[in-house]
Write an enzyme that holds these catalytic residues in place. Structure first.
Site, mmCIF file in Angstrom:
data_model
loop_
_atom_site.group_PDB
_atom_site.id
_atom_site.type_symbol
_atom_site.label_atom_id
_atom_site.label_comp_id
_atom_site.label_asym_id
_atom_site.label_seq_id
_atom_site.Cartn_x
_atom_site.Cartn_y
_atom_site.Cartn_z
ATOM 1 N N HIS A 299 0.728 -1.336 -0.096
ATOM 2 C CA HIS A 299 -0.013 -0.015 0.102
ATOM 3 C C HIS A 299 0.776 1.253 0.018
ATOM 4 O O HIS A 299 0.602 2.275 -0.606
ATOM 5 C CB HIS A 299 -0.861 -0.138 1.298
ATOM 6 N N ARG B 151 -11.809 -3.215 -8.184
ATOM 7 C CA ARG B 151 -11.870 -4.173 -7.325
ATOM 8 C C ARG B 151 -12.882 -4.171 -5.843
ATOM 9 O O ARG B 151 -12.889 -3.342 -5.099
ATOM 10 C CB ARG B 151 -10.535 -4.464 -6.558
ATOM 11 N N ARG C 226 -15.436 -5.583 -10.858
ATOM 12 C CA ARG C 226 -15.215 -7.084 -10.869
ATOM 13 C C ARG C 226 -16.030 -7.694 -9.825
ATOM 14 O O ARG C 226 -16.009 -7.041 -8.580
ATOM 15 C CB ARG C 226 -13.763 -7.194 -10.606
ATOM 16 N N GLU D 43 -6.764 -15.088 -16.230
ATOM 17 C CA GLU D 43 -5.444 -15.182 -15.080
ATOM 18 C C GLU D 43 -5.178 -16.569 -14.752
ATOM 19 O O GLU D 43 -4.540 -16.840 -14.243
ATOM 20 C CB GLU D 43 -5.927 -14.375 -13.879
ATOM 21 N N ASN E 273 -1.018 -10.307 -13.167
ATOM 22 C CA ASN E 273 -0.349 -10.638 -11.872
ATOM 23 C C ASN E 273 -0.723 -12.191 -11.552
ATOM 24 O O ASN E 273 0.291 -12.638 -11.251
ATOM 25 C CB ASN E 273 -1.149 -9.746 -11.001
ATOM 26 N N ASP E 274 -1.859 -12.501 -11.528
ATOM 27 C CA ASP E 274 -2.189 -13.814 -11.270
ATOM 28 C C ASP E 274 -1.677 -14.768 -12.597
ATOM 29 O O ASP E 274 -1.149 -16.030 -12.402
ATOM 30 C CB ASP E 274 -3.865 -14.099 -11.162
ATOM 31 N N ARG F 206 3.316 -14.797 -6.340
ATOM 32 C CA ARG F 206 3.618 -13.502 -6.527
ATOM 33 C C ARG F 206 3.859 -12.803 -5.191
ATOM 34 O O ARG F 206 4.366 -11.452 -5.478
ATOM 35 C CB ARG F 206 2.447 -12.886 -7.309
ATOM 36 N N CYS G 40 -5.000 -5.763 -17.467
ATOM 37 C CA CYS G 40 -5.452 -4.838 -16.265
ATOM 38 C C CYS G 40 -4.354 -5.184 -14.998
ATOM 39 O O CYS G 40 -4.459 -4.837 -13.926
ATOM 40 C CB CYS G 40 -6.943 -5.004 -15.634
HETATM 41 C C1 PEP Z 1 -4.313 -9.633 -11.784
HETATM 42 O O1 PEP Z 1 -4.249 -10.946 -11.308
HETATM 43 O O2 PEP Z 1 -3.752 -9.174 -12.626
HETATM 44 C C2 PEP Z 1 -5.450 -8.859 -11.215
HETATM 45 C C3 PEP Z 1 -5.493 -7.625 -11.929
HETATM 46 O O3 PEP Z 1 -5.966 -9.261 -10.274
HETATM 47 P P1 PEP Z 1 -5.536 -8.871 -8.805
HETATM 48 O O4 PEP Z 1 -4.162 -8.073 -8.595
HETATM 49 O O5 PEP Z 1 -6.618 -8.226 -7.991
HETATM 50 O O6 PEP Z 1 -5.456 -10.388 -8.205
HETATM 51 MG MG MG Z 2 -6.052 -11.422 -10.005
#
Ligand code: PEP
Ligand code: MG
Length: 754
Positions: free
Chosen positions: A362, A469, A505, A603, A626-627, A637, A674
């Protein structure tokens, strides 16, 4: 053996200098394994030598004198192989190197264990025995276990000693502390150490004397802290951007939250005094956030802890000491809170250095939003030594220079001048379209939902919200939020961005974001019951949320719905049925519902391979890199031990993205990205080349990414993609892209200087 191991590590961790640390090691290890001698050699890569740093058993005069060439002797052999060497009679070994000063001829058995951190050999720990006998397996494993843990303590002790010498002799240095690059830029300033003044953990439980008086004291402490926050918001609000100001609202919400207020009062009524009741409530909340693997949500724990301390301070009637911040303050601390950052006048805040946290914490996100250079996870020093020191923070590389030499300072002065020039150029892009030099438009959207936004964020620069989110309102409560509560939250964001589209989402809870009121025991939460898997099994939760979202959008017409963690087409079919059911129910109740476009997040690797089948069912796709990176590369991650393996520019990720776009095109669907990759200026040419239609990112990335898009043609982006696809590693891809940014004069977006 566990007890001596723990004791040795603890004493080494407390050592004031490297010399003390290795002295402790040699005497304690010798004792613990009953060896005749124990020594530590430290490797000096610059002079290409191993220096005898400490011994208990060899001649003491040899310490600091004996230097063995990097690749010579048994020590060199242990270091170059980075392996244990256990010999019953070292003197007959071909690599044996006789060193007269140490008196080693008296010993025969030899055990050499490398001390390694991050694959780098820092030194060698050596045990000797007079007799010719091999060291037992027990001894070998004990020393190996110890050596594996000593490396970090040795680095800490070395830095502690160096910083101490710097402080005493006013010396200047070229060395730097190493952390994670968290917010780009270069900061020059004076270290200002922040720490917690009211210690919640120290509060004992006591029987309450007067329940009503304690409750009244608690309420007035809350009111005073709320006033403090308002005062602070007024004082610094003007110098913050909209998005940073929203943090104050998040704090106010937390202060008023049922879970904080009611739980504490219930505990007072149950018999604990107000301070103890507060400690219990705060601890419970912190534990909830701390358990989360997701860094940015885990960071909420520091907000809760900080608010708890503020309330405690009021209860204890401790006055907040007035801080005198140097004109260029580099805030530095073990755990820095958002409140502490906001307390520094914006014009005085030069940089942020935190021992804890990571790139996606954060505080890192806040620092990026405020444009303040930051390094996180800088743990190899003691905070107490650094107050008042002159620092340079290199936020591109996560380096912190303490009392830098003139050479370093001059170099960074030059780099900072380049940075200023670049940021002026970027500012001139405000309001201009996100369009390539050959006229291709790539829309840029915002990721929001991290804090409770009360105001629109970065609206002018974005085409809308690409990812909202929805987890936060679920995490900060002690039960599922009701339909009306949810509706108000969603309505606010939809209204704020009207007429721009807002992609909401559905709940992505579970796994790394557990709810304390919905405990799930799983041995492998990332592969477990999360996202759509959980809400599909609990249609009542899903329908309530979808009803709230659909109601929030009535009359606004800018909603898009996004489903997270999709692995199978059945999940989509079921979700679409449930969404239709929610809409039908609302119609039956007399609401005028417009069905929003529904999209899926890609993802999970399975979704990549079935992108066409998914595309047939929905209106759009959004890739959560990210996922997707975590699942494609099988790298958690959030795990620092494998952080260097986590790479969203890995060729496998690029190929996956291409498959998604190809699958989506079969049915003419748009693809957005995203994940954090979308906000990385380095990745922009590739995403453009791959043919994604839009990118969604944190507000601080909008201008840098737009800068890249406006400086490149689509043809060049495709050419770069072709070259990148020939690369076999993420590192090679990174090189290709860095060169490409240099070519268009924007290399300065990803490193200091131009
Ligand atoms: C992702 O996984 O890239 C994503 C945008 O979702 P989060 O980071 O909330 O898991
Ligand atoms: Mg994700």
């Amino acid at each position: 053996m566990l007890e001596p191991l723990r004791r040795i590590i603890q004493s080494v961790n407390k050592a004031a200098s490297l010399e003390d640390a290795v002295d402790i090691i040699v005497s304690e290890v010798k004792k613990a394994v009953a060896a005749d001698a124990c020594s530590v050699y430290l490797t000096d890569a610059d002079s290409r030598e191993h220096l005898l740093q400490a011994t208990d058993g060899l001649y003491a005069e040899a310490v600091g004198q004996v230097r063995l060439p990097l690749h010579r002797g048994l020590i060199g052999w242990v270091a170059e192989r980075a392996e244990v060497v256990n010999l019953d009679d070292a003197n007959h070994h071909p690599r044996y190197l006789y060193v007269e000063q140490t008196g080693e001829e008296r010993f025969r058995a030899f055990l050499g264990v490398p001390i390694i951190q991050n694959r780098k050999v820092l030194g060698v720990l050596v045990l000797r025995q007079h007799d010719a006998c091999r060291f037992s397996d027990d001894t070998v494993t004990f020393v190996m276990t110890l050596a594996a843990q000593l490396a970090a303590a040795i680095v800490l002790a070395r830095n502690t000693g160096e910083l101490d010498r710097l402080r005493r002799h006013d010396g200047l240095s070229n060395r730097y502390l190493v952390g994670l690059a968290a917010s780009p830029g270069i900061a020059f300033g004076t270290a200002y150490v922040v720490f917690a003044s009211a210690d919640l953990d120290a509060v004992p439980d006591k029987p309450v004397q007067d329940i009503e008086a304690d409750i009244a004291a608690f309420r007035s402490a809350l009111a005073e802290v709320a006033d403090d926050i308002s005062g602070l918001a007024e004082r610094v609000g003007g110098s913050l951007r909209e998005e940073d100001r929203a943090l104050f609202d998040a704090w106010r919400l937390m202060l008023q939250s049922e879970s904080l207020v009611d739980d504490t009062i219930t505990r007072i009524r149950a018999g604990n005094w107000v301070q103890g009741a507060l400690r219990e409530t705060i601890a419970e909340h912190i534990a909830l956030f701390d358990r989360m693997d997701d860094d940015y949500l885990r960071e909420r724990a520091s907000d809760v802890r900080d608010l708890g301390r503020q309330v405690l301070m009021r209860l204890q009637k401790l006055d907040v000491p007035e801080a005198h911040y140097p004109p260029s303050t580099v805030l530095i601390g073990d755990e820095i809170s958002a409140m502490q950052i906001a307390d520094v006048p914006r014009e005085s805040l030069a940089g942020i250095v935190s021992s804890g946290g990571s790139n996606s914490s954060h505080i890192a996100i806040l620092a990026r939003g405020m444009g303040v250079p930051a390094a996180m996870g800088v743990a190899e020093y003691r905070v107490s030594q650094i107050e008042g020191q002159e620092l340079i923070v290199d936020g591109y590389r996560g380096r912190v220079y303490v009392a830098p030499s003139v050479v370093i300072r001059d170099e960074y002065d030059r780099l900072a001048a380049d940075d200023r020039e670049l940021s002026e150029e970027l500012n001139a892009l405000r309001g201009l379209p996100s369009e390539t030099t050959d006229g291709h438009k790539l829309r840029l959207y915002l990721n929001t939902g991290l804090v409770s936004e009360q105001r629109p964020l970065g609206i002018e620069e974005s085409s809308g919200v690409g990812l909202y989110r929805t987890e936060l309102p679920f995490l900060v409560r002690d039960r599922f939020p009701g339909e009306n509560t949810q509706m108000q939250i969603y309505q606010q964001v939809l209204e704020n961005f009207m007429p721009r589209p807002v992609t909401i989402r559905t709940l992505d809870i579970g796994g790394d974001k557990p709810l304390n009121y919905f405990p799930v025991e799983e041995s492998n939460p990332f592969l477990g019951w999360r996202g759509i898997r959980l809400t599909r099994d609990h249609p009542e939760l899903f329908i309530t949320q979808v009803r709230a979202i659909l109601r929030a959008a009535i009359g606004l017409d800018n909603l898009r719905l996004l489903l997270p963690m999709i692995t199978t087409v059945d999940e989509v079919d079921d979700a679409l049925l449930l969404i239709q059911r929610a809409a039908d129910e609302l119609e039956d109740e007399g609401h005028d519902i417009a069905m929003p476009p529904v999209g899926v997040m890609i993802e999970v690797p399975a979704a990549v391979y079935q992108a066409d089948a998914l595309a047939r069912r929905v209106s759009f796709m959004s890739v959560g890199t990210n996922d997707l990176t975590q699942y494609l590369l099988a790298v958690d991650r959030n795990n620092p031990h494998v952080a260097t393996l986590y790479d969203d520019l890995h060729p496998a990720v690029l190929r996956a993205l291409m498959s998604v776009v190809a699958g989506a095109r079969v049915y003419g669907r748009e693809v957005s990205v995203c994940g954090e990759m979308a906000g990385n200026p380095l990745a922009a040419p590739l995403l453009l080349g791959i043919g994604v239609d839009s990118l969604s990112m944190g507000v601080g990335s909008l201008l840098p990414v737009k800068g890249v898009i406006r400086s490149i043609s689509r043809a060049r982006a495709r050419e770069l993609l072709r070259v990148a696809l020939q690369c076999e590693t993420g590192l090679e891809v990174r090189r290709v892209l860095t060169d490409a940014l240099d070519e268009i004069g924007l290399g300065g977006l990803v490193r200091p200087g131009r």
